[in-house]
Design a protein around this motif. Structure first.
Motif, PDB file in Angstrom:
ATOM      1  N   VAL A  59      -7.595 -32.835 -14.693  1.00 16.46           N
ATOM      2  CA  VAL A  59      -8.917 -32.664 -15.325  1.00 16.46           C
ATOM      3  C   VAL A  59      -8.795 -32.669 -16.842  1.00 16.46           C
ATOM      4  CG1 VAL A  59      -9.882 -31.409 -13.360  1.00 16.46           C
ATOM      5  CG2 VAL A  59      -8.724 -30.136 -15.178  1.00 16.46           C
ATOM      6  N   ARG A  60      -7.731 -33.279 -17.368  1.00 11.35           N
ATOM      7  CA  ARG A  60      -7.526 -33.271 -18.821  1.00 11.35           C
ATOM      8  C   ARG A  60      -8.602 -34.042 -19.578  1.00 11.35           C
ATOM      9  NH1 ARG A  60      -1.258 -34.996 -18.913  1.00 11.35           N
ATOM     10  NH2 ARG A  60      -2.070 -36.242 -17.192  1.00 11.35           N
ATOM     11  N   LYS A  61      -9.153 -35.101 -18.963  1.00 11.09           N
ATOM     12  CA  LYS A  61     -10.182 -35.903 -19.639  1.00 11.09           C
ATOM     13  C   LYS A  61     -11.599 -35.394 -19.363  1.00 11.09           C
ATOM     14  CE  LYS A  61      -7.504 -40.202 -19.503  1.00 11.09           C
ATOM     15  NZ  LYS A  61      -7.473 -41.599 -18.972  1.00 11.09           N
ATOM     16  N   THR A  62     -11.713 -34.445 -18.473  1.00 10.75           N
ATOM     17  CA  THR A  62     -13.038 -34.000 -18.026  1.00 10.75           C
ATOM     18  C   THR A  62     -13.666 -33.065 -19.048  1.00 10.75           C
ATOM     19  OG1 THR A  62     -12.265 -34.164 -15.749  1.00 10.75           O
ATOM     20  CG2 THR A  62     -14.326 -32.974 -16.124  1.00 10.75           C
ATOM     21  N   ARG A  63     -14.839 -33.462 -19.532  1.00 12.46           N
ATOM     22  CA  ARG A  63     -15.562 -32.647 -20.502  1.00 12.46           C
ATOM     23  C   ARG A  63     -16.769 -31.943 -19.885  1.00 12.46           C
ATOM     24  NH1 ARG A  63     -11.535 -32.767 -22.134  1.00 12.46           N
ATOM     25  NH2 ARG A  63     -10.619 -33.673 -24.012  1.00 12.46           N
ATOM     26  N   TYR A  64     -17.247 -32.472 -18.760  1.00 11.64           N
ATOM     27  CA  TYR A  64     -18.347 -31.805 -18.052  1.00 11.64           C
ATOM     28  C   TYR A  64     -18.063 -31.862 -16.553  1.00 11.64           C
ATOM     29  CZ  TYR A  64     -22.802 -30.763 -15.886  1.00 11.64           C
ATOM     30  OH  TYR A  64     -23.767 -30.198 -15.098  1.00 11.64           O
ATOM     31  N   LEU A  65     -18.084 -30.711 -15.915  1.00 16.65           N
ATOM     32  CA  LEU A  65     -17.859 -30.621 -14.477  1.00 16.65           C
ATOM     33  C   LEU A  65     -19.010 -29.833 -13.868  1.00 16.65           C
ATOM     34  CD1 LEU A  65     -15.619 -31.563 -12.513  1.00 16.65           C
ATOM     35  CD2 LEU A  65     -14.656 -29.273 -12.647  1.00 16.65           C
ATOM     36  N   ASP A  66     -19.763 -30.493 -13.021  1.00 17.41           N
ATOM     37  CA  ASP A  66     -20.937 -29.867 -12.409  1.00 17.41           C
ATOM     38  C   ASP A  66     -20.521 -28.667 -11.562  1.00 17.41           C
ATOM     39  OD1 ASP A  66     -23.196 -29.553 -10.371  1.00 17.41           O
ATOM     40  OD2 ASP A  66     -24.006 -31.087 -11.683  1.00 17.41           O
ATOM     41  N   ALA A  67     -21.384 -27.649 -11.522  1.00 14.81           N
ATOM     42  CA  ALA A  67     -21.104 -26.443 -10.732  1.00 14.81           C
ATOM     43  C   ALA A  67     -20.897 -26.771  -9.259  1.00 14.81           C
ATOM     44  CB  ALA A  67     -22.247 -25.440 -10.899  1.00 14.81           C
ATOM     45  N   LYS A 107      -1.668 -28.809  -7.530  1.00 16.14           N
ATOM     46  CA  LYS A 107      -1.302 -28.540  -8.929  1.00 16.14           C
ATOM     47  C   LYS A 107      -2.480 -28.969  -9.799  1.00 16.14           C
ATOM     48  CE  LYS A 107       2.693 -29.825 -10.781  1.00 16.14           C
ATOM     49  NZ  LYS A 107       3.696 -30.745 -11.393  1.00 16.14           N
ATOM     50  N   LEU A 108      -3.029 -28.010 -10.522  1.00 11.00           N
ATOM     51  CA  LEU A 108      -4.152 -28.292 -11.426  1.00 11.00           C
ATOM     52  C   LEU A 108      -3.585 -28.585 -12.815  1.00 11.00           C
ATOM     53  CD1 LEU A 108      -7.243 -28.382 -11.820  1.00 11.00           C
ATOM     54  CD2 LEU A 108      -7.164 -25.941 -12.347  1.00 11.00           C
ATOM     55  N   ILE A 109      -3.856 -29.808 -13.315  1.00 13.62           N
ATOM     56  CA  ILE A 109      -3.351 -30.230 -14.627  1.00 13.62           C
ATOM     57  C   ILE A 109      -4.534 -30.261 -15.597  1.00 13.62           C
ATOM     58  CG2 ILE A 109      -2.146 -32.019 -15.923  1.00 13.62           C
ATOM     59  CD1 ILE A 109      -1.024 -33.031 -13.245  1.00 13.62           C
ATOM     60  N   SER A 110      -4.476 -29.416 -16.633  1.00 15.36           N
ATOM     61  CA  SER A 110      -5.572 -29.348 -17.600  1.00 15.36           C
ATOM     62  C   SER A 110      -4.999 -29.368 -19.000  1.00 15.36           C
ATOM     63  CB  SER A 110      -6.392 -28.080 -17.385  1.00 15.36           C
ATOM     64  OG  SER A 110      -5.683 -26.950 -17.847  1.00 15.36           O
ATOM     65  N   ARG A 126     -12.514 -22.108 -19.506  1.00 14.21           N
ATOM     66  CA  ARG A 126     -12.032 -23.253 -20.280  1.00 14.21           C
ATOM     67  C   ARG A 126     -12.623 -23.231 -21.691  1.00 14.21           C
ATOM     68  NH1 ARG A 126     -12.797 -28.833 -17.477  1.00 14.21           N
ATOM     69  NH2 ARG A 126     -11.062 -29.451 -18.786  1.00 14.21           N
ATOM     70  N   PRO A 127     -11.913 -23.772 -22.656  1.00 18.60           N
ATOM     71  CA  PRO A 127     -12.467 -23.839 -24.027  1.00 18.60           C
ATOM     72  C   PRO A 127     -13.773 -24.611 -24.058  1.00 18.60           C
ATOM     73  CG  PRO A 127     -10.121 -24.389 -24.015  1.00 18.60           C
ATOM     74  CD  PRO A 127     -10.550 -24.301 -22.589  1.00 18.60           C
ATOM     75  N   LYS A 128     -14.659 -24.285 -24.980  1.00 19.33           N
ATOM     76  CA  LYS A 128     -15.970 -24.934 -25.068  1.00 19.33           C
ATOM     77  C   LYS A 128     -15.866 -26.410 -25.404  1.00 19.33           C
ATOM     78  CE  LYS A 128     -18.661 -20.829 -26.204  1.00 19.33           C
ATOM     79  NZ  LYS A 128     -19.575 -20.194 -27.160  1.00 19.33           N
ATOM     80  N   THR A 129     -14.785 -26.819 -26.018  1.00 18.96           N
ATOM     81  CA  THR A 129     -14.618 -28.239 -26.343  1.00 18.96           C
ATOM     82  C   THR A 129     -14.276 -29.056 -25.117  1.00 18.96           C
ATOM     83  OG1 THR A 129     -12.296 -27.818 -26.885  1.00 18.96           O
ATOM     84  CG2 THR A 129     -13.886 -27.803 -28.707  1.00 18.96           C
ATOM     85  N   ALA A 130     -13.857 -28.395 -24.046  1.00 22.45           N
ATOM     86  CA  ALA A 130     -13.466 -29.095 -22.825  1.00 22.45           C
ATOM     87  C   ALA A 130     -14.637 -29.306 -21.922  1.00 22.45           C
ATOM     88  CB  ALA A 130     -12.398 -28.308 -22.090  1.00 22.45           C
ATOM     89  N   LEU A 183     -10.122 -36.797 -12.404  1.00 26.50           N
ATOM     90  CA  LEU A 183     -11.581 -36.733 -12.554  1.00 26.50           C
ATOM     91  C   LEU A 183     -12.010 -37.356 -13.877  1.00 26.50           C
ATOM     92  CD1 LEU A 183     -12.468 -33.193 -11.159  1.00 26.50           C
ATOM     93  CD2 LEU A 183     -12.267 -35.375  -9.967  1.00 26.50           C
ATOM     94  N   ALA A 184     -13.190 -37.943 -13.867  1.00 30.96           N
ATOM     95  CA  ALA A 184     -13.719 -38.649 -15.039  1.00 30.96           C
ATOM     96  C   ALA A 184     -14.146 -37.670 -16.124  1.00 30.96           C
ATOM     97  CB  ALA A 184     -14.896 -39.514 -14.621  1.00 30.96           C
ATOM     98  N   GLU A 185     -14.613 -38.237 -17.243  1.00 37.96           N
ATOM     99  CA  GLU A 185     -15.039 -37.393 -18.361  1.00 37.96           C
ATOM    100  C   GLU A 185     -16.236 -36.533 -17.982  1.00 37.96           C
ATOM    101  OE1 GLU A 185     -16.318 -37.887 -23.065  1.00 37.96           O
ATOM    102  OE2 GLU A 185     -15.300 -39.519 -22.025  1.00 37.96           O
ATOM    103  N   GLU A 186     -17.161 -37.110 -17.204  1.00 36.27           N
ATOM    104  CA  GLU A 186     -18.307 -36.353 -16.706  1.00 36.27           C
ATOM    105  C   GLU A 186     -18.376 -36.516 -15.198  1.00 36.27           C
ATOM    106  OE1 GLU A 186     -21.988 -37.156 -18.587  1.00 36.27           O
ATOM    107  OE2 GLU A 186     -21.277 -36.718 -20.603  1.00 36.27           O
ATOM    108  N   VAL A 187     -18.394 -35.400 -14.490  1.00 36.63           N
ATOM    109  CA  VAL A 187     -18.470 -35.422 -13.030  1.00 36.63           C
ATOM    110  C   VAL A 187     -19.688 -34.599 -12.619  1.00 36.63           C
ATOM    111  CG1 VAL A 187     -17.228 -35.051 -10.875  1.00 36.63           C
ATOM    112  CG2 VAL A 187     -15.954 -35.493 -12.980  1.00 36.63           C
ATOM    113  N   THR A 188     -20.687 -35.277 -12.020  1.00 41.36           N
ATOM    114  CA  THR A 188     -21.933 -34.621 -11.660  1.00 41.36           C
ATOM    115  C   THR A 188     -22.076 -34.557 -10.147  1.00 41.36           C
ATOM    116  OG1 THR A 188     -23.256 -36.639 -11.550  1.00 41.36           O
ATOM    117  CG2 THR A 188     -22.953 -35.643 -13.733  1.00 41.36           C
ATOM    118  N   PHE A 189     -23.228 -34.010  -9.705  1.00 44.92           N
ATOM    119  CA  PHE A 189     -23.470 -33.898  -8.264  1.00 44.92           C
ATOM    120  C   PHE A 189     -23.570 -35.274  -7.606  1.00 44.92           C
ATOM    121  CE2 PHE A 189     -27.696 -34.360  -9.968  1.00 44.92           C
ATOM    122  CZ  PHE A 189     -28.382 -35.072  -9.004  1.00 44.92           C
TER     123      PHE A 189
END
Length: 530
Positions: free
Chosen positions: A476-484, A505-508, A526-530, A447-453
């Protein structure tokens, strides 16, 4: 600001001649006193021009607000009550600026902005044609498809064509319009290259002077221009009657809820038109400067409060004046400010001389402005850019021509959003096969850095095509925003995966988890920085 005065002064003259009939025409179309349009033009030039962060934008009364003003004056019980709404609308715009609402202007697609410029160019051309034949019934500045005189753009053109074929048109207006067009074309293409004098003295000024001379020389002949074919600036008898043209708000009506509704409507529409115009003028600016949109809202709000206090119409940044400024070589905000002073000085000192200017000459000036906005090359370039650019562009153009500015832009924006969603669905590829050995297909979704609807449809499609008995690595290691919405998709898919024997397998950044029990809980922790 005045370092480019040799460019800004000639440009301000052109903007003045473009603005003059528009100020009067918009006031007439709005059902307001003619002088109110001039007040708005003066304040838009001097006050907003000085406060604005735009170097080439020009403000004044806007055609897009004419219908709102016309309705509001009647509904609020008079022009003085309406002025209260203008003042309050300006205050609301100041609030928009403080709240940083100007960021909205950055989210209009380029294809829609180009469609807006082209659509306005076409509507200017279509609206000026009747003036070439002396058919001046509709007020200048009414750019809506449905006109205040009961006609529409097409029926007005048909009337002009019928008048031309039957010979039932004003030949004097037509002759001077054609002479003006010839002067403008020769001046820009031939004379402007012949020395500094021809660069300093603009073609529109020459066309206007010749138009005035033509008016006097044709008096009493078959080519005579009647009063309705000339500019009509209010002419006061003395200084006292001049000041009586100003109106002042009736603040006793401030408790009327309808005034607040009108104020918010003015603030919203004026701000939207301004932000659209800012985007468009920045694209036209040869120096590609970027206008601070929040500062522009503050400038417009201040201008509207002052305009309302002294009897003027609502103000926005206006693409017709702004494009005329750019096309005439304007470089800094000095051009807008000087044009405002020209309006002020001329209506105080020489209103009678202004009333000798033929409307068909000013129509010729606007015709050239419109053509430069709607060149055939623009259509060709947008077609070559592909259907994803061309469709929103042409929908915006058609919408503006056959409805009005805001509806046309809304249609183009809606189509643009649909195209973006389609592109997101069609072109987003998240799955990659990493191993097919041992009879188990291993796949990876990053997944990208930001994933929206916007990515919702594409991710659903990718997950649905996962084969049975496969293994998915979700990175999802690079993902900083993941839409609900995306988290819910993953949560729902976890159940489907069990039924289809798909291991996940979820890799974070926190490590790797096999078949996590709850995606919602995981991403919440998840940490707030993620």
């Amino acid at each position: 600001m005045f370092k480019s005065i040799k460019d800004d002064l000639p440009a301000s003259v052109v903007v003045f001649f473009v603005a003059l009939p528009l100020c009067l025409g918009i006031a007439l179309a709005s059902g307001a006193p003619l002088f109110s349009g001039l007040i708005a033009g003066i304040v838009g030039g001097i006050v907003v021009g000085a406060l604005s962060g735009s170097q080439i934008g020009v403000s004044g009364p806007a055609a897009g607000l004419a219908a709102i003003v016309l309705t509001a004056i009647g509904a609020l019980g008079g022009y003085e009550n309406f002025l209260v709404a203008v003042v309050l609308g300006g205050a609301i715009q100041l609030l928009f600026g403080v709240l940083k609402a100007g960021i909205i202007g950055y989210y209009f697609p380029s294809s829609v902005i180009k469609g807006m410029l082209t659509g306005i160019g076409l509507i200017i051309i279509l609206k000026q044609i009747p003036y070439f034949f002396g058919l001046d019934k509709n007020p200048e500045g009414d750019f809506a498809f449905l006109q205040v005189d009961g006609e529409n753009t097409l029926t007005e053109l048909l009337k002009a064509l019928n008048a031309l074929l039957s010979g039932n048109f004003n030949s004097g207006a037509t002759i001077i319009a054609l002479v003006a067009i010839a002067i403008l074309l020769l001046w820009s293409n031939v004379f402007s290259k012949m020395g500094k004098f021809f660069q300093l003295v603009q073609g529109p000024l020459v066309a206007v002077v010749i138009g005035i001379v033509y008016f006097f020389f044709t008096q009493g002949t078959d080519l005579e221009l009647a009063k309705e074919h000339l500019v009509s600036v209010p002419v006061p008898d003395n200084l006292d009657s001049f000041f009586k043209q100003f109106s002042f708000p009736n603040f006793g009506a401030i408790t009327n809820p309808q005034i607040w509704v009108t104020a918010f409507t003015i603030a919203l529409v004026a701000s939207l038109e301004t932000l659209l115009c800012v985007e468009a003028t920045d694209k036209l600016d040869p120096q590609k400067r970027v206008t601070p949109t929040n500062k522009e809202l503050l400038a417009q709000g201040t201008g509207n409060m002052i305009s309302g206090f002294i009897g003027g119409l609502p103000i926005t940044q206006v693409i017709v004046r702004s494009s005329a400024n750019i096309q005439s070589g304007g470089r800094t905000k000095a051009s807008a400010i000087i044009h405002g002073f020209f309006l002020l000085i001329s209506v105080v000192t020489i209103p009678k001389i202004l009333n000798y200017i033929p409307l068909s000459v000013l129509a010729a000036i606007l015709f050239i402005v419109g053509y430069k906005l709607a060149k055939p090359a623009t259509f060709k370039a947008m077609w070559k850019a592909g259907w994803k650019q061309f469709v929103p562009f042409i929908v915006t153009v058609v919408g503006i021509v056959f409805t009005d500015l805001l509806i046309g832009i809304a249609l183009g924006l809606a189509v643009g959003i649909v195209v973006v969603l389609y592109k997101s669905y069609q072109n987003s590829h998240f799955l990659h096969i990493i191993d097919k050995s041992n009879g188990e297909q291993r796949l990876k979704m990053t997944l990208a850095e930001e994933v929206t609807f916007f990515n919702k449809g594409a991710i659903l499609k990718e997950l649905d095509r996962l084969p049975q008995d496969s293994y998915l690595e979700l990175d999802v290691r690079k993902t900083r925003y993941l839409d609900a919405d995306i988290i819910e998709i993953l949560e729902d898919f976890a159940e489907k995966a069990k039924n289809r024997n798909i291991n996940i397998k979820l890799i974070s950044e926190r490590g790797e988890i096999e078949n996590p029990p709850s995606y919602i809980e995981f991403f919440r922790l998840r940490p707030k920085t993620a």
